[in-house]
Design a protein around this motif. Structure first.
Motif, PDB file in Angstrom:
ATOM      1  N   GLN A   1       0.835  -1.207   0.000  1.00  0.00           N
ATOM      2  CA  GLN A   1       0.000   0.000   0.000  1.00  0.00           C
ATOM      3  C   GLN A   1       0.869   1.256   0.000  1.00  0.00           C
ATOM      4  N   ALA A   2       1.856   1.265   0.881  1.00  0.00           N
ATOM      5  CA  ALA A   2       2.736   2.429   0.974  1.00  0.00           C
ATOM      6  C   ALA A   2       3.486   2.615  -0.340  1.00  0.00           C
ATOM      7  N   GLY A   3       3.965   1.496  -0.916  1.00  0.00           N
ATOM      8  CA  GLY A   3       4.714   1.547  -2.170  1.00  0.00           C
ATOM      9  C   GLY A   3       3.865   2.154  -3.283  1.00  0.00           C
ATOM     10  N   GLU A   4       2.625   1.680  -3.402  1.00  0.00           N
ATOM     11  CA  GLU A   4       1.735   2.190  -4.455  1.00  0.00           C
ATOM     12  C   GLU A   4       1.491   3.683  -4.311  1.00  0.00           C
ATOM     13  N   MET A   5       1.533   4.142  -3.069  1.00  0.00           N
ATOM     14  CA  MET A   5       1.254   5.562  -2.833  1.00  0.00           C
ATOM     15  C   MET A   5       2.537   6.393  -2.816  1.00  0.00           C
ATOM     16  N   GLY A   6       3.660   5.735  -3.062  1.00  0.00           N
ATOM     17  CA  GLY A   6       4.942   6.455  -3.097  1.00  0.00           C
ATOM     18  C   GLY A   6       5.369   6.980  -1.735  1.00  0.00           C
ATOM     19  N   LEU A   7       4.971   6.289  -0.682  1.00  0.00           N
ATOM     20  CA  LEU A   7       5.301   6.764   0.673  1.00  0.00           C
ATOM     21  C   LEU A   7       6.420   5.931   1.278  1.00  0.00           C
ATOM     22  N   LYS A   8       7.246   6.591   2.073  1.00  0.00           N
ATOM     23  CA  LYS A   8       8.367   5.914   2.725  1.00  0.00           C
ATOM     24  C   LYS A   8       8.195   5.922   4.240  1.00  0.00           C
ATOM     25  N   GLU A   9       8.857   4.976   4.869  1.00  0.00           N
ATOM     26  CA  GLU A   9       8.898   4.914   6.330  1.00  0.00           C
ATOM     27  C   GLU A   9       9.291   6.279   6.914  1.00  0.00           C
ATOM     28  N   GLY A  10       8.564   6.744   7.871  1.00  0.00           N
ATOM     29  CA  GLY A  10       8.923   8.007   8.546  1.00  0.00           C
ATOM     30  C   GLY A  10       8.364   9.254   7.877  1.00  0.00           C
ATOM     31  N   ASP A  11       7.781   9.112   6.669  1.00  0.00           N
ATOM     32  CA  ASP A  11       7.172  10.288   6.015  1.00  0.00           C
ATOM     33  C   ASP A  11       6.071  10.866   6.895  1.00  0.00           C
ATOM     34  N   TRP A  12       5.919  12.167   6.880  1.00  0.00           N
ATOM     35  CA  TRP A  12       4.723  12.770   7.477  1.00  0.00           C
ATOM     36  C   TRP A  12       3.574  12.629   6.490  1.00  0.00           C
ATOM     37  N   VAL A  13       2.437  12.231   7.002  1.00  0.00           N
ATOM     38  CA  VAL A  13       1.253  12.080   6.149  1.00  0.00           C
ATOM     39  C   VAL A  13       0.065  12.762   6.815  1.00  0.00           C
ATOM     40  N   SER A  14      -0.964  12.961   5.991  1.00  0.00           N
ATOM     41  CA  SER A  14      -2.227  13.472   6.517  1.00  0.00           C
ATOM     42  C   SER A  14      -3.279  12.405   6.216  1.00  0.00           C
ATOM     43  N   VAL A  15      -4.068  12.057   7.240  1.00  0.00           N
ATOM     44  CA  VAL A  15      -5.195  11.141   7.046  1.00  0.00           C
ATOM     45  C   VAL A  15      -6.443  12.010   7.043  1.00  0.00           C
ATOM     46  N   GLN A  16      -7.261  11.832   6.008  1.00  0.00           N
ATOM     47  CA  GLN A  16      -8.401  12.752   5.830  1.00  0.00           C
ATOM     48  C   GLN A  16      -9.683  11.991   5.557  1.00  0.00           C
ATOM     49  N   ASN A  17     -10.777  12.534   6.035  1.00  0.00           N
ATOM     50  CA  ASN A  17     -12.094  12.052   5.598  1.00  0.00           C
ATOM     51  C   ASN A  17     -13.085  13.204   5.626  1.00  0.00           C
ATOM     52  N   GLN A  18     -14.374  12.892   5.531  1.00  0.00           N
ATOM     53  CA  GLN A  18     -15.384  13.952   5.424  1.00  0.00           C
ATOM     54  C   GLN A  18     -15.451  14.811   6.676  1.00  0.00           C
ATOM     55  N   LEU A  19     -15.008  14.266   7.808  1.00  0.00           N
ATOM     56  CA  LEU A  19     -15.138  15.000   9.067  1.00  0.00           C
ATOM     57  C   LEU A  19     -13.927  15.876   9.359  1.00  0.00           C
ATOM     58  N   GLY A  20     -12.739  15.347   9.046  1.00  0.00           N
ATOM     59  CA  GLY A  20     -11.550  16.106   9.435  1.00  0.00           C
ATOM     60  C   GLY A  20     -10.267  15.469   8.952  1.00  0.00           C
ATOM     61  N   GLU A  21      -9.203  15.812   9.661  1.00  0.00           N
ATOM     62  CA  GLU A  21      -7.874  15.451   9.200  1.00  0.00           C
ATOM     63  C   GLU A  21      -6.954  15.311  10.405  1.00  0.00           C
ATOM     64  N   ILE A  22      -6.006  14.386  10.341  1.00  0.00           N
ATOM     65  CA  ILE A  22      -4.932  14.369  11.342  1.00  0.00           C
ATOM     66  C   ILE A  22      -3.588  14.209  10.641  1.00  0.00           C
ATOM     67  N   LYS A  23      -2.543  14.570  11.366  1.00  0.00           N
ATOM     68  CA  LYS A  23      -1.191  14.365  10.846  1.00  0.00           C
ATOM     69  C   LYS A  23      -0.523  13.264  11.656  1.00  0.00           C
ATOM     70  N   ALA A  24       0.345  12.524  10.972  1.00  0.00           N
ATOM     71  CA  ALA A  24       1.078  11.463  11.667  1.00  0.00           C
ATOM     72  C   ALA A  24       2.282  11.092  10.827  1.00  0.00           C
ATOM     73  N   THR A  25       3.167  10.281  11.392  1.00  0.00           N
ATOM     74  CA  THR A  25       4.264   9.736  10.587  1.00  0.00           C
ATOM     75  C   THR A  25       3.853   8.343  10.129  1.00  0.00           C
ATOM     76  N   LEU A  26       4.550   7.855   9.108  1.00  0.00           N
ATOM     77  CA  LEU A  26       4.180   6.556   8.538  1.00  0.00           C
ATOM     78  C   LEU A  26       5.130   5.462   9.036  1.00  0.00           C
ATOM     79  N   ALA A  27       4.546   4.379   9.526  1.00  0.00           N
ATOM     80  CA  ALA A  27       5.323   3.173   9.808  1.00  0.00           C
ATOM     81  C   ALA A  27       4.816   2.091   8.857  1.00  0.00           C
ATOM     82  N   ILE A  28       5.736   1.476   8.147  1.00  0.00           N
ATOM     83  CA  ILE A  28       5.346   0.431   7.186  1.00  0.00           C
ATOM     84  C   ILE A  28       5.447  -0.914   7.898  1.00  0.00           C
ATOM     85  N   LYS A  29       4.339  -1.643   7.922  1.00  0.00           N
ATOM     86  CA  LYS A  29       4.292  -2.882   8.716  1.00  0.00           C
ATOM     87  C   LYS A  29       3.788  -4.023   7.831  1.00  0.00           C
TER      88      LYS A  29
END
Ligand code: MGD
Ligand code: MGD
Ligand code: SF4
Ligand code: MO
Length: 766
Positions: free
Chosen positions: A651-679
Motif C-alpha cells: 500500500q505504501a509503495g503504491e502511494m509512493g510513501l516511505k517509512e517516517g514520512d509525514w502524512v495526513s489522514v483525511q475524511n469527510q469530518l476532518g484530518e490528522i497528521k502522523a508519521t508513517l510506519a510500514i508494517k
C-alpha cells in the motif's frame, strides 16, 4: 509461569508467600495500580512520605502482573506538569489564562452556578462525563447526586469500552459473564490483543492457558502478536466480525455441535435464530469477511467441540456499527454451546453479598420515571439507557437481589453523541453545564468538532484532572485530582465480579490535590444537599461499605488482597436467568419491545469511493501510554515520539510513501497528521490510526489545544447515522473510509525534541 488470578479464591488468600526484604527507611503498601483499568495488585515502596518505587506483588499469584506504566507511575505523577491547585479561567473560554483559587472559593461558585442553571433549565441541563476510573474516581457518588437532583445525563468512556458490552450482554442472559481463564480449553480473541505491557494480567492468563494446552483462535485483520501465537488466525476484513460470527453459528447449528439439552431447556427463540443464521451460508460469510470458508468452519468446530471455551470481552465489537449484533452473537455462541456458568466457561457471578456495591450507592430508584425518560439519546438509541435497561429491574431483583445492576457503569447511560448535540444547542432541550472527571472528552468520543462546539455553548464547565489535557483547557474550573498512589481504593471490579479488591493509600497527595470523593462531597454541600454524601472521608465511606465483613476497610485491606464470595456455577438452575422470561433470550424480548430487530443482523459497509479509498481503524495500544494519558512522561515518550499510522508495504509503495514520512489522514469530518510506519503485519487497504494523541509540551488554549487539532483521532471518528450502531448509538471506529496523502511535518513537530529522543529498537510484534 505462575498462573495469574485463579478462579479459586482460596488459592489467592492462602497463597504462601514471603514478603521481599525491604530496604532501611522504606515501608511498603499493598496497592492496586489504576494507571490503566485492569488494576494489577502491586507493592509500593514509600520513603520519607513519597512513593519511590512500584514493584510487583509478593503474592506469587499476582507476581507477573505489572507493566512499564505501573512502574513509571511515581515519576509520571510527580511530573512538573501535574496540576496542584484549583484553577479558575480568567480570559475567555479556551484562552489558557488561569488564576489560582482555593477549593472553597471554587466549589462555592460552582455550586451556586450549577443551581442557577438547574433552576433555569431543569436538572437535565447538567451533563457529567467520567471514565473507566469511575470506580476509582467516582464510587457511584456522582450518580447518586445526579439521581437525587433529577438528572439522567451521565456519559462515559465505558460507552465505547466494556460498559456497553455489559448492558448488551444483559439482553441475552441478564448479567455480563467473565471467563474462567484458569480452566478453559479454548480462548477466542475477537481483535482483542493483550500484550506484555497492555493489560498484562489478561496477557498472562492467555499465555498460561496456552501453556496448559488451551487452544487460541484470533480474529484480526492485522497479524497481531496474539495472531502470531494462535492455533487459528482468521484475518477478517475490518468491521466484518458480525458476519464472521454468523458463519460460526451456521457451522455450529448445521452440524448440530451445540448443547441441545441446554438449548431446549434454557433458551427462547432458537428456531427464529436458526432461520436468521440461514441467511449467512459460508460462501456469503467468506465473501463478507475475506476469509477461507474451511478455516472459518474449523475455528467454529474447535470453539464448539473442544471447550469449555471462552470469548473474553473485546473492545472491537464495542466500537462498530454492528456493535449490538456483535455482542449479542458472542452471548448467543456462549449460551448455545453450553458454556454459561460452568467451570472453564463464562461465569455469571452476581454481587458480593458482604459489600455495599456501587449501584446501591448510586440509588437509581430515586430518579423519577419522568426524568429517566429525558435521558439523552434514549429515544433513538435506547439499548444502554434507562429506557431499555429498567425492563430488567424485576428479573434482576429476582436473581441478584436488587432492582438495579449498573454493571461496568454501562447500564444506565445517556448516549455521548446525543449529549454533545444537546450541549451544542441542537435539541431536544438545552444542556448548559458540563462536568468531566478523569476523562478527556474531546479526544475520547467521536466527532471532536461537535464536542468543541458543545463546550463553547456551555455556561459552566468543570474538569477534575491531574494534567492540563486539551479538554481541561476548555474548562472554566480545573480542579486538581489525586492519583492512585495517594488514596485508598475499594475496587468492586466494576460490579461485574463478586470479588472486591483492596488498595492501601501510599502517600499524601501533592499540593491541594483531592480525590473525587472530596469533589462530590463538596459539591453536595455547595448545592445545599450535604446529606447526600454523609461520610466524613473516603475511609469512613469504605468502612460503611464493608461493615458486613465485621472489619473496617483498613483491617480488611491488611488482611487480604482480595475479598471473595466464592463463585458458584449454574446458579440459574435455582433462580433462572435475569431476563424478563427467566430464560436465555436468543431472540431479545427487550429489543422487540423497543421496536428493534430482536435477532442479530449485519449491516454492510457503504461502498468505498475514489475520494476515500482506504479504511481506517483507531487502536493498537502503545506500550508507554494509557489511552490519551502519559504523553508527558519522557521515558514513555521516547518509545513513541510521534503518532504513527501503519500501512502495508504494498500500500505504501503504491502511494509512493516511505517509512517516517509525514502524512495526513483525511475524511469527510476532518484530518490528522502522523508519521508513517510500514508494517508487513498490515493488510493492503487498511490504515491504523493511533488513538489519543496530543503533545503536552505544545501550546495550550483553543487555537492549538496542545496539538489535539493536529493529531487527535476523534477528528476522524464520525457519528452520523451510517456510522452509529442503531440500538446503542455508539460510533463505528473499525472501518472508517479515508485517504492518506503525503504532508509536511507540522510546524510544531520539532518541539518534541525536548521531550525525548526516539530510539529505534527491534520490537516484537504488537
Ligand atoms: N477515537 C477513539 N475513541 C476512543 C477509543 C479509541 O480507540 N478511539 N478508545 C475508547 C476506550 S477503549 C476507552 S477505555 C475510553 C477511555 O477514555 P477516557 O475515559 O477519557 O480515558 P483517558 O483518555 O485515559 O483520559 C482519562 C483522563 O483522566 C485523567 N486521570 C487519570 N487518573 C485520574 C485520577 O485518578 N483522577 C482524575 N481526576 N483524573 C485522572 C488522565 O490524566 C486523563 O486525562 O476511550 C474510548 N474512546
Ligand atoms: N499500554 C497500553 N495498554 C492498554 C491501553 C493503553 O492505552 N495502553 N488501553 C487499555 C484499554 S482501555 C483497552 S480497551 C484495551 C484495548 O486493547 P485491545 O483489545 O488490544 O485493542 P486495540 O489495541 O485497540 O486493537 C486490538 C486489535 O484489533 C484489531 N482490529 C482493528 N479493527 C478490527 C476489526 O474490525 N475486527 C477485529 N476482529 N479486529 C480489529 C487491530 O488490528 C488490533 O490488533 O487495551 C488496554 N491496554
Ligand atoms: S497493566 Fe500496567 S498500568 Fe495497567 S494496572 Fe497493570 S501495572 Fe498498572
Ligand atoms: Mo478501553
Amino acid at each position: 509461569m505462575p498462573a495469574p488470578v485463579p478462579f479459586d479464591p482460596e488459592a489467592i488468600v492462602s497463597a504462601e508467600y514471603k514478603e521481599r526484604p525491604v530496604p532501611e527507611g522504606v515501608t511498603t503498601k499493598r496497592t492496586i495500580c489504576a494507571t490503566c483499568d485492569i488494576a494489577c495488585n502491586v507493592v509500593t515502596e514509600v520513603r520519607k512520605g513519597r512513593v519511590t518505587r512500584v514493584r510487583s506483588s509478593d503474592n506469587p499469584i499476582f507476581r507477573d502482573n505489572i507493566c512499564m506504566k505501573g512502574i513509571i507511575a511515581p515519576k509520571a505523577y510527580a511530573h512538573p506538569n501535574r496540576i496542584l491547585h484549583p484553577l479558575k479561567r480568567v480570559g475567555e473560554r479556551g484562552s489558557g489564562e488561569w488564576e489560582q483559587v482555593s477549593w472553597d472559593e471554587a466549589m462555592t461558585d460552582i455550586g451556586a452556578r450549577l443551581n442557577t442553571i438547574i433552576d433555569q433549565y431543569g436538572p437535565e441541563a447538567w451533563a457529567v462525563s467520567t471514565s473507566q476510573w469511575n470506580t476509582a474516581t467516582d464510587h457511584g457518588l456522582g450518580r447518586r447526586i445526579m439521581n437525587h437532583v433529577g438528572n439522567p445525563n451521565w456519559i462515559s468512556g465505558v460507552a465505547l469500552c466494556a460498559g456497553n458490552t455489559a448492558a448488551i450482554n444483559k439482553l441475552t442472559y441478564g448479567w455480563f459473564p467473565i471467563g474462567d481463564f484458569n480452566n478453559t480449553k479454548c480462548i477466542v480473541l475477537i481483535g482483542h490483543n493483550p500484550r506484555r505491557h497492555s493489560w498484562t494480567p489478561i496477557y498472562n492468563y492467555i499465555r498460561s492457558a496456552q501453556a496448559r494446552g488451551a487452544k487460541l483462535i484470533v480474529m484480526d485483520p492485522r497479524r497481531s502478536s496474539n495472531a502470531e501465537r494462535a492455533d487459528i488466525w482468521l484475518p477478517l476484513k475490518v468491521g466484518s466480525d458480525v458476519a464472521m460470527l454468523f458463519g460460526w453459528l451456521k457451522v455450529i447449528i448445521d452440524e448440530e455441535l451445540y448443547d441441545k439439552e441446554f438449548v431446549s431447556k434454557w433458551t427462547l427463540g432458537f428456531s427464529d435464530l436458526r432461520q436468521r443464521v440461514n441467511d449467512y451460508p459460508l460462501e456469503r460469510v467468506a465473501k463478507l469477511t475475506g476469509c477461507d470458508p474451511e478455516m472459518i468452519a474449523k475455528a467454529a468446530r474447535i470453539y464448539a467441540t473442544q471447550g469449555p471455551s471462552i470469548i473474553p470481552w473485546t473492545p472491537i465489537t464495542d466500537m462498530q456499527r454492528n456493535s449490538t449484533s456483535g455482542i449479542r452473537l458472542q452471548s448467543i455462541l456462549r449460551a448455545i454451546c453450553g458454556y454459561i456458568d460452568v467451570p472453564g466457561g463464562e461465569t455469571l457471578q452476581g454481587f458480593n453479598p458482604d459489600i455495599i456495591n456501587e449501584t446501591e450507592i448510586e440509588m437509581h430508584h430515586v430518579l423519577s420515571d419522568e426524568q429517566k425518560a429525558k435521558q439523552l439519546g434514549s429515544d433513538a438509541h435506547p439499548a444502554f439507557t434507562y429506557r431499555a435497561q429498567t425492563k430488567f429491574n424485576e428479573a434482576t431483583k429476582r436473581v441478584y437481589g436488587q432492582e438495579y445492576a449498573n454493571l461496568v457503569m454501562g447500564c444506565y447511560m445517556a448516549t455521548p453523541s446525543a449529549t454533545f448535540r444537546a450541549m451544542a444547542g441542537k435539541g431536544p432541550y438545552p444542556v448548559k453545564a458540563f462536568f468531566f472527571l478523569g476523562n478527556n472528552p474531546l479526544m475520547s468520543y467521536a466527532n471532536m468538532p461537535l464536542i468543541l462546539e458543545a463546550m463553547q455553548n456551555q455556561d459552566l464547565i468543570v474538569a477534575h484532572e491531574q494534567f492540563m489535557t486539551p479538554s481541561a483547557q476548555m474548562a472554566d474550573y480545573v480542579l486538581p485530582g489525586d492519583s492512585w498512589l495517594e488514596r485508598p481504593w475499594l475496587h468492586d471490579l466494576f460490579g461485574w465480579m463478586s470479588a472486591v479488591r483492596l488498595s492501601e493509600k501510599s502517600m499524601e497527595p501533592p499540593g491541594e490535590c483531592l480525590s473525587t470523593f472530596e469533589f462530590w462531597k463538596r459539591l453536595a454541600t455547595s448545592i445545599g444537599r450535604p446529606e447526600l454524601v454523609p461520610w466524613d472521608d473516603l475511609e469512613s465511606f469504605y468502612d460503611y461499605r464493608v461493615a458486613k465483613t465485621g472489619m473496617t476497610f483498613n483491617q480488611l485491606a491488611e488482611s487480604t488482597d482480595i475479598y471473595f464470595a466464592k463463585p458458584e456455577f449454574r446458579q440459574y438452575e435455582k433462580k433462572g436467568f435475569a431476563t424478563p422470561s427467566g430464560k436465555v433470550e436468543l431472540k431479545s424480548s427487550v429489543l422487540e419491545d423497543l421496536g428493534f430487530d430482536p435477532l442479530p443482523y449485519f449491516r454492510e459497509d457503504p461502498e468505498l469511493d475514489d475520494q476515500y479509498p482506504l479504511l481506517m481503524f483507531t487502536g493498537v495500544r502503545e506500550d508507554g501510554f494509557f489511552q490519551t494519558a502519559f504523553r508527558h512522561v519522557p521515558e514513555m515518550r521516547a518509545r513513541h515520539l510521534e503518532p504513527e499510522i501503519y500501512l502495508s508495504p504494498k500500500q505504501a509503495g503504491e502511494m509512493g510513501l516511505k517509512e517516517g514520512d509525514w502524512v495526513s489522514v483525511q475524511n469527510q469530518l476532518g484530518e490528522i497528521k502522523a508519521t508513517l510506519a510500514i508494517k508487513d503485519a498490515m493488510p493492503d487497504g487498511l490504515v491504523r490510526v493511533p488513538h489519543g494523541w496530543w503533545k503536552p509540551e505544545m501550546e495550550q488554549g483553543k487555537a492549538c489545544l496542545s496539538g489535539a487539532h493536529d493529531y487527535a483521532d476523534s477528528q476522524l471518528c464520525r457519528d452520523d447515522d451510517d456510522f452509529l450502531d442503531r440500538e446503542q448509538g455508539i460510533p463505528h471506529l473499525k472501518g472508517i473510509p479515508c485517504r492518506v496523502v503525503k504532508a509536511d511535518a507540522p510546524a510544531t513537530a520539532s518541539q518534541t525534541a525536548s521531550v525525548g529522543s526516539k530510539k529505534r529498537v527491534l520490537e516484537p510484534a504488537e
